[in-house]
Design a protein around this motif. Sequence first.
Motif, mmCIF file in Angstrom:
data_model
loop_
_atom_site.group_PDB
_atom_site.id
_atom_site.type_symbol
_atom_site.label_atom_id
_atom_site.label_comp_id
_atom_site.label_asym_id
_atom_site.label_seq_id
_atom_site.Cartn_x
_atom_site.Cartn_y
_atom_site.Cartn_z
ATOM 1 N N VAL A 117 55.414 100.543 7.174
ATOM 2 C CA VAL A 117 54.265 100.762 8.054
ATOM 3 C C VAL A 117 54.537 100.225 9.451
ATOM 4 O O VAL A 117 54.252 100.896 10.457
ATOM 5 C CB VAL A 117 52.996 100.112 7.462
ATOM 6 N N LEU A 165 45.505 97.952 7.196
ATOM 7 C CA LEU A 165 45.731 97.981 8.643
ATOM 8 C C LEU A 165 44.398 97.828 9.378
ATOM 9 O O LEU A 165 43.418 98.501 9.039
ATOM 10 C CB LEU A 165 46.402 99.302 9.047
ATOM 11 N N ILE A 205 48.332 108.616 10.030
ATOM 12 C CA ILE A 205 48.582 107.812 8.828
ATOM 13 C C ILE A 205 48.066 108.528 7.591
ATOM 14 O O ILE A 205 48.715 108.534 6.535
ATOM 15 C CB ILE A 205 47.926 106.422 8.974
ATOM 16 N N HIS A 234 48.852 92.107 3.882
ATOM 17 C CA HIS A 234 49.912 92.674 3.048
ATOM 18 C C HIS A 234 50.550 91.559 2.238
ATOM 19 O O HIS A 234 50.383 90.377 2.541
ATOM 20 C CB HIS A 234 50.978 93.374 3.900
ATOM 21 N N SER A 247 56.522 97.850 1.888
ATOM 22 C CA SER A 247 55.466 98.511 2.654
ATOM 23 C C SER A 247 55.307 97.907 4.039
ATOM 24 O O SER A 247 54.909 98.602 4.986
ATOM 25 C CB SER A 247 54.136 98.416 1.890
ATOM 26 N N ILE A 262 47.084 102.958 1.595
ATOM 27 C CA ILE A 262 46.756 102.206 2.804
ATOM 28 C C ILE A 262 45.256 102.238 3.053
ATOM 29 O O ILE A 262 44.613 103.294 2.916
ATOM 30 C CB ILE A 262 47.497 102.772 4.036
ATOM 31 N N CYS A 263 44.727 101.092 3.418
ATOM 32 C CA CYS A 263 43.328 100.993 3.841
ATOM 33 C C CYS A 263 43.311 100.726 5.353
ATOM 34 O O CYS A 263 44.066 99.873 5.831
ATOM 35 C CB CYS A 263 42.619 99.870 3.085
ATOM 36 N N ASP A 270 48.579 98.998 -0.914
ATOM 37 C CA ASP A 270 49.872 98.455 -0.489
ATOM 38 C C ASP A 270 49.785 97.746 0.855
ATOM 39 O O ASP A 270 50.516 96.779 1.102
ATOM 40 C CB ASP A 270 50.907 99.586 -0.385
ATOM 41 N N TYR A 271 48.890 98.235 1.705
ATOM 42 C CA TYR A 271 48.847 97.709 3.074
ATOM 43 C C TYR A 271 47.444 97.933 3.621
ATOM 44 O O TYR A 271 46.842 99.003 3.420
ATOM 45 C CB TYR A 271 49.879 98.446 3.942
ATOM 46 N N ASN A 282 50.144 109.480 3.876
ATOM 47 C CA ASN A 282 49.854 108.396 2.939
ATOM 48 C C ASN A 282 48.535 108.643 2.229
ATOM 49 O O ASN A 282 47.770 109.541 2.604
ATOM 50 C CB ASN A 282 49.797 107.048 3.684
ATOM 51 N N SER A 295 46.732 93.036 10.128
ATOM 52 C CA SER A 295 47.090 93.576 8.812
ATOM 53 C C SER A 295 46.945 92.527 7.722
ATOM 54 O O SER A 295 46.977 91.322 7.981
ATOM 55 C CB SER A 295 48.524 94.103 8.820
#
Length: 394
Positions: A129, A96, A67, A119, A125, A49-50, A93-94, A71, A117
């Motif tokens: 999330v 945010l 988070i 994605h 994912s 995740i970013c 993957d995601y 993760n 987001s």
Amino acid sequence: MQVFNAYMKVLKKKLPVAMIYVIVFLTIAFPMSRAGANSDKFEATKLDICIFDEDNTPESKALCDLIVKDNDIVELENDKDVITDALYYESADYVLIINKGYAEKLAEGDTEEIFGSYHLHDSYSIVYVEQFLNEYTSAVKAYLAGGLDLDEAVKSAGEAVSVEAEVNYESFDEDNSSADFPKAFSFYFQYMPYILLSVMISALCPILLTMGRKDIRYRTNCSSVRPSSYTMQILAGSALFVIALWLIFAAAGAVLYGGMYQGKGWYAVLNSFIFSLVAASIAVLVASFSPSDRIVSLITQVVGLGMSFLCGIFVPMSMLGEGVLAAGRFLPAYWYIKANNMLAGSEPYDGSKLMQYMLIEAAFAVVLAILSLVVNRVKYTGGLKAKGAAKAAA
């Protein structure tokens, strides 16, 4: 033994086809079985995740810390093209985005448009999330409604969503009697029906078709070899092939087992032997219709894959619908898998039911053998009647 020797010569030519199946199966089955043995070990899912925190407040940082805890965080440049490439190549993957004003809106109980987001569509994912974010913000709102201030509500919500559930796997093996039937071993025997069906139909059928060709059969009928002797020598050759093939898989299973079979391991071996007879009976029935080589190849795939998907070989029975299972009950592989599941401990062990499942498999083999005899008898008598009619007309 002329017929038997001829059978062995034909078998020698068809053997490479069977060995390809065997080698490929054993090459794939061993690592798959060992991987499947560890499939019951639970691990929480971690995503790449970013996070872009545009609010930059203690409340937003508290969410980021939650988070980060469960993760893996990926650092990306805040550029749409870079983000799109990262999602496409699955390095993230995601993505945010905690929008500006997140803390202010959260304090007011407003959770609309506090996140953004990036994605991929239809990705697990997204659900993972977004479910976490919904649970967290709902918990914060609940604590705020209960009279806590924002700092306390954020802290309490973080503790609430961080509670880890204890995951237990239920086993029907209450007395640990399946200790002599390792998980890897059960996976190995679970996939065996597919390869047995494929090898028997693709290798045994061509041999029987070659031995049953009209010119060879007529020449044999004109010789001093009696029909009963001819049939017995064909059966002996077929039995030798079936037993040899089964012994190869049984020996390979012993290597995977780590030594001589013990306890329930012998039931798995017996179960596989019975299904070998079933597969051989199917091959004999197919050969009795004298299909072409192309049709034999098609039947191999249809029968092998059909039973595998309908009877729980490739897809566990627990994941199959009632309609699929109802159809699978009319196929021998269904009862093979039922017995294997019981031995593996995924179903309650009952010795009488286990024997019942194996007897049903054996009944399939007997019925298929009888059908083959009937088909061959009809073909033979039909041919004689046709010849008699032709002679009478002449």
